[in-house]
Every structure is written in C-alpha cells, then in structure tokens.
Enzyme design. Structure first.
Site, mmCIF file in Angstrom:
data_model
loop_
_atom_site.group_PDB
_atom_site.id
_atom_site.type_symbol
_atom_site.label_atom_id
_atom_site.label_comp_id
_atom_site.label_asym_id
_atom_site.label_seq_id
_atom_site.Cartn_x
_atom_site.Cartn_y
_atom_site.Cartn_z
ATOM 1 N N LYS A 38 0.844 -1.204 0.000
ATOM 2 C CA LYS A 38 0.000 0.000 0.000
ATOM 3 C C LYS A 38 0.877 1.251 0.000
ATOM 4 O O LYS A 38 2.065 1.191 0.328
ATOM 5 C CB LYS A 38 -0.913 -0.020 1.229
ATOM 6 C CG LYS A 38 -0.172 -0.034 2.559
ATOM 7 C CD LYS A 38 -1.125 -0.333 3.722
ATOM 8 C CE LYS A 38 -0.367 -0.380 5.047
ATOM 9 N NZ LYS A 38 -1.197 -0.899 6.143
ATOM 10 N N ARG A 128 -10.625 -0.477 14.334
ATOM 11 C CA ARG A 128 -10.534 0.308 13.097
ATOM 12 C C ARG A 128 -11.613 -0.131 12.105
ATOM 13 O O ARG A 128 -12.532 0.626 11.817
ATOM 14 C CB ARG A 128 -9.121 0.182 12.507
ATOM 15 C CG ARG A 128 -8.882 1.088 11.327
ATOM 16 C CD ARG A 128 -7.422 1.149 10.928
ATOM 17 N NE ARG A 128 -6.874 -0.105 10.415
ATOM 18 C CZ ARG A 128 -5.662 -0.208 9.877
ATOM 19 N NH1 ARG A 128 -4.870 0.837 9.794
ATOM 20 N NH2 ARG A 128 -5.226 -1.380 9.441
ATOM 21 N N TYR A 252 15.092 30.076 8.505
ATOM 22 C CA TYR A 252 13.922 30.738 9.104
ATOM 23 C C TYR A 252 14.000 30.727 10.616
ATOM 24 O O TYR A 252 14.346 29.714 11.225
ATOM 25 C CB TYR A 252 12.646 30.026 8.665
ATOM 26 C CG TYR A 252 12.338 30.149 7.203
ATOM 27 C CD1 TYR A 252 12.123 31.399 6.615
ATOM 28 C CD2 TYR A 252 12.274 29.023 6.398
ATOM 29 C CE1 TYR A 252 11.839 31.508 5.270
ATOM 30 C CE2 TYR A 252 11.984 29.124 5.046
ATOM 31 C CZ TYR A 252 11.774 30.376 4.482
ATOM 32 O OH TYR A 252 11.498 30.474 3.153
ATOM 33 N N MET A 300 11.265 24.096 2.975
ATOM 34 C CA MET A 300 10.493 23.224 2.088
ATOM 35 C C MET A 300 11.388 22.501 1.080
ATOM 36 O O MET A 300 11.216 21.313 0.811
ATOM 37 C CB MET A 300 9.430 24.048 1.349
ATOM 38 C CG MET A 300 8.415 23.186 0.618
ATOM 39 S SD MET A 300 7.252 24.178 -0.326
ATOM 40 C CE MET A 300 6.347 24.981 0.955
#
Ligand SMILES: *Cc1c(COP(=O)(O)O)cnc(C)c1O
Length: 362
Positions: A38, A128, A252, A300
């Site tokens: 998956k 679940r 940053y 990023m």
C-alpha cells in the site's frame, strides 16, 4: 510533473526486499506471505517492488481499489487483497480487475457484485474496521446465504504487536481463535503483521503472515533486528558550500548561529521531499565517512549542514537516510513517529533508482 533532474535519489535494492521476505518466511515457520504494498509500497514504488518479489510472495495487499488497479495494470497476476471497506462506487472494479475485497460490515454482502472474492475482516482489538467477535454467527449466516460471493479467507489485525511483551497480543489472538471456531471451512486465515512476526516468534501465525515494513527491511516498533536489511538509501549532493563567519544565523527563525567560522553547505532537499521539519537542528547526515549536523530550520526545498573547517566540494554525495547515514529508525525515534510514516513521507520529487543483481524470468 515528470522529474527529469531529481535533486535527490532513493536507491531501492530489490534483491534486499527478496532476502527480507525469505528471512520472514523462514522465521514464521514457512507460512504463506502476503506482501503489503500500500501507499506505493511505502514510497518504494509498488509496481517495481511487486514485480521483484513475485516469486517470493503468495498474496499482495493494498489500501484501496486504485492501488489494486495500479498493480494489475503493471502486470501483477497473483491475488490482491484490498484492505479498504468496499462501496457502491468501487464494487464493479473488484470484479473487473480481479481484486479480493475485505468484507467488514453486513452491508458489504449486498454491495459487492456476483462472483467477487472476499476475505472476512474481524476486529479483535484494533478498533478500526471489521466485524466484532460477538457477531460471528450472524456473519457466518450471511456468508452462507450469499453464495454469489466467494469467501476465500478471514483475517484480523493486531493493535500492539509493534513491540515485544504486549499482553494484548495474546488476548487478540485468543479472541480471533474463538471467531475462527465459527468458520472452520474458510481456507485461508491470517492475522500477523511484521511486528507479530519479528517480536512474537512463538506465536501461531495461522496460514499466512502480512508484511509491509519487514519486507522493506525495518521492524515496526523500536526494537531493531539486524537480519532485516533496509531496501532504500536516500542520497543527495551538496548544492553550495560557503564560508561563514562566527555568529552567522541560518534559516527561518534564525534558530542556529555559527559557533565559529567554518563552511556551511546547502542541500537541495527539505520537508517538501520528505525530511520532517521536526528534524531541524537534530538530524546528522553522512558524507564520505563523517557525520555532519543539519543546522537551522529545515525549509520546504533546502536545508543546511555545518561542515566545520572542512571545505567539501560542491556535488559531494550526502547519505540522508540509509547507507552510511541515519536509518529510518533513527529518524522515527528522533521525531517521535513510526518508521512507516518516515518512509511514506518521501514524495514524488525524490528520484527512484532500482538495483537488481539477477534478471527475473518474466
Ligand atoms: C499496513 C497493514 C499491514 C502491514 O503492516 P507492517 O507493519 O508494514 O507489516 C498488515 N495488515 C494490515 C491490515 C495493514 O493495514
């Protein structure tokens, strides 16, 4: 977007995936193997991984019908179990593409189309998806009535097998065994994930084990096993190297200031590629036998490392994850998440290169 000039590369060793599966098979008493691919095989590339392991797996599993269709389109012929709950939108696709459904609610018996194969999913403690054990007899009646559908298996899922010594593993196992007493004629029973195989070697794994992370060379909890070999190595190159003065602030928020004069290197990867921002000022990367600290906030698209007084050339190869560098367990522990999340975070910006020493027959 097609990536022609990737700024980092995930090198994926397909032979290692095969070797991990062989180890898992021998350590689970030769049970059948269902390979969980998956989420694009946890970012490793579901079609490539699935093809490479085809002779060493009995089943595949995916999260959704779309992922199942992708495997069929890439030529996978073995059975594929879809974990998701089926719906009216997807019912026809199970048929068309020969996907095995997970039936986890009574409504699914009417949702699926004639001739669709399915496995029953019981919730023995995961909380679940699935039928609750007390509904076993009613589920059995529905399965018997709905002969238009083909019941091929039954499964459940552990909630606490990631680390050794959980009493709940034995409790769930026992609960599932009591469910099975209602379904003695179902030919395929499975419950164990990677954690159950590696951390609970004495557990009865029924007929088949399901492994995603183990195949890719990692155990699922914090306990590490040296017999599992990570399949993925993530590398990049130094994009720029500059001399900086003592006190120069980096990135940053200016969370890091150079403690001394030295060389600052910029790497062309960031959280948009899959480096967690929470690794800022904590990650160590490997270059040519030495570790260097990542400094300042991960941005990023880029992040910085401090080389001290080493003036390394631009284009020097950097091991971010695997190889000589930290592995996904180290990343997961440092950021307080699991290895699954670290791997699925790798984005499509990261180029994929596949290594395979032997030629497959097909
Ligand atoms: C994801 C998943 C697995 C595989 O888990 P690993 O820890 O990667 O082995 C097995 N079974 C189910 C139901 C899953 O959702």
């Amino acid at each position: 977007m097609k990536i022609s000039f990737p700024s980092s590369i995930a090198e994926i060793n397909l032979d290692s995936a095969v070797l991990n599966l062989k180890e898992i098979r021998s350590r689970s008493a030769g049970k059948k193997i269902l390979s969980v691919v998956k989420c694009d095989a946890y970012s490793h590339g579901a079609p490539q991984i699935s093809k490479a392991i085809e002779e060493n797996t009995d089943w595949y599993a995916v999260a959704s019908v779309d992922e199942g269709i992708q495997l069929r389109m890439s030529g996978i012929r073995k059975p594929i179990l879809v974990f998701a709950a089926p719906g009216y939108e997807t019912a026809a696709a199970y048929q068309t593409h020969g996907l095995t459904a997970s039936v986890s609610d009574l409504s699914h018996f009417s949702t699926l189309m004639d001739g669709t194969s399915y496995h029953l999913n019981f919730d023995t403690g995961m909380g679940r998806l699935g039928f609750f054990p007390e509904d076993a007899e009613e589920v059995r009646r529905m399965a018997v009535v709905n002969q238009r559908l083909l019941c091929r298996g039954i499964y459940s899922h552990f909630a606490t097998a990631d680390d050794p010594g959980s009493a709940a593993v034995a409790e769930q196992h026992e609960r599932f065994r009591s469910v099975l007493s209602h379904f003695s004629e179902i030919p395929l029973v499975h419950m164990s994930n990677t954690g159950a195989v590696v951390n609970y070697p004495d557990l009865d794994h029924f007929d088949m084990v399901r492994t995603g992370l183990g195949m890719l060379g990692y155990s699922s909890g914090s306990t590490r096993y040296s017999w599992l070999k990570p399949v993925l190595k993530w590398t990049t190159e130094l994009a720029q190297v500059r001399r900086i003065k003592k006190g120069t602030s980096v990135s940053y928020g200016s969370t890091w200031k150079a403690p001394e004069e030295g060389y600052l290197a910029t790497l062309p990867v960031g959280y948009g590629d899959g480096v967690p921002r929470t690794l800022s000022n904590r990650l160590m990367v490997w270059i040519d036998g030495e570790y260097y600290p990542q400094v300042g906030r991960v941005t990023m698209d880029m992040m910085m490392i401090f080389l001290g007084n080493k003036k390394l050339p631009v284009k020097s190869e950097v091991h971010l994850l695997g190889g000589g560098g930290w592995n996904a367990h180290d990343w997961a522990e440092t950021t307080e998440t699991n290895v699954h999340e670290i791997l699925t975070n790798l984005t499509l910006r990261v180029g994929r290169v596949y290594l395979q020493s032997r030629y497959s027959e097909n």
